[in-house]
Design an enzyme around this catalytic site. Structure first.
Site, PDB file in Angstrom:
ATOM      1  NE  ARG A   1       1.686 -11.027  -0.139  1.00  0.00           N
ATOM      2  CZ  ARG A   1       1.774 -10.229  -1.201  1.00  0.00           C
ATOM      3  NH1 ARG A   1       2.916 -10.037  -1.788  1.00  0.00           N
ATOM      4  NH2 ARG A   1       0.703  -9.607  -1.646  1.00  0.00           N
TER       5      ARG A   1
ATOM      6  N   PRO B   1       0.826  -1.202   0.000  1.00  0.00           N
ATOM      7  CG  PRO B   1      -0.035  -1.037   2.157  1.00  0.00           C
ATOM      8  CD  PRO B   1       0.688  -1.970   1.237  1.00  0.00           C
ATOM      9  CD  GLU B   2       3.327   3.841  -3.727  1.00  0.00           C
ATOM     10  OE1 GLU B   2       3.545   5.045  -3.503  1.00  0.00           O
ATOM     11  OE2 GLU B   2       3.915   3.204  -4.602  1.00  0.00           O
TER      12      GLU B   2
END
Ligand SMILES: [Zn+2]
Length: 286
Positions: A115, A2-3
């Protein structure tokens, strides 16, 4: 990954749903998700018990809930990592549930992370340059969307660095929140090659790069964020993102939308940089 715009969308959702609620109990399902907490799961659950969520915060890509209550923990830092999600209500992938917090209204705040690069950490808050920040975030610079972002000061620091401009943009201690995608977009917009040295660039050009970075992130935020990862969903568990047309990132071989020349890709810090070889020339330092 995510940015900034995606993280801001998550923050707004969490703020809307969580402020004023109290954490009754927390259950850690995977120790890796609490590895940043010095005392591990027992410490995290102890520090969160009975704490009221008083607000939310974000700096760059760092996100946190502010806390008040008997344990003294002042913030819950949420690392989204590569695939982390903060979900309220039923979850669709229980096998990836890492942490669950039950709130005083009976709802459950879940941290789901396939993850498991992300996680939670309860911590104290410190005051840095007039802003209250969780300790692990204290070294992170203001991002270009911060209303107290000091453009002139950041440009001065960039002019003092003998480093490639893209590398400087990704350095979260100089300016935060600019990731690989938005760095490429900003550099394309400002017509600057990412391997130009920042101390060889004019103040005006550096300002243009930072303004461009703020502009592309603001646009993405208006559009609900950009994400190439369908694991990444918003706080209600629904996909909050749709692809926007990126001008540079991911466009290798496609025509530059300004000049028509084929866009190029080159390796950069284990990732890729996309640029127009005509609009973004690499001027070698003298
Ligand atoms: Zn071009």
């Amino acid at each position: 990954m995510p940015e900034l715009p995606e993280v801001e969308v998550v923050r707004r959702g969490l703020h809307h749903h969580l402020v004023g609620k109290t954490i009754v109990s927390t259950s850690v399902r995977h120790d890796r998700a609490v590895r940043r907490q010095p005392g591990g799961a027992p410490e995290l659950t102890g520090l969160l018990a009975g704490q009221q969520i008083s607000g939310t915060g974000r700096r760059g890509k760092y996100l946190w809930l502010t806390l008040e209550g008997p344990t003294g923990a002042q913030a819950l830092v949420v690392h989204l990592g590569m695939s982390g999600q903060m979900l309220i209500g039923p979850i669709s992938r229980p096998q990836h549930l890492r942490i669950a917090a039950t709130l005083d209204d009976g709802s459950v705040l879940s941290f789901v992370d396939q993850r498991t690069f992300g996680g939670w950490m309860a911590t104290d808050v410190v005051t840095v340059d007039g802003s209250e920040l969780p300790e692990p975030v204290a070294h992170i610079a203001r991002d270009p969307l911060d209303e107290r972002f000091d453009m002139a000061a950041v440009v001065t620091r960039l002019r003092g660095k003998h480093t490639e401009i893209k590398r400087a943009l990704l350095d979260q201690t100089l300016v935060s929140g600019v990731g690989n995608i938005y760095a490429d977009e900003a550099l394309w917009q400002a017509r600057v090659h990412g391997r130009r040295l920042s101390d060889g660039m004019s103040r005006a050009k550096l300002t243009e790069v930072l303004d461009s970075a703020a502009g592309v992130m603001r646009l993405a935020l208006e559009q609900g964020g950009t994400s190439f990862d369908d694991l990444y969903v918003n706080v209600n568990g629904e996909s909050g993102y749709f692809e926007r047309s990126l001008e540079a990132y991911g466009r290798e071989g496609e025509p530059c939308r300004r000049c028509g020349r084929a866009m190029r890709r080159e390796a950069f810090m284990n990732r890729s940089s996309y640029f127009c070889p005509s609009c973004q020339r690499l001027v070698e330092p003298r």
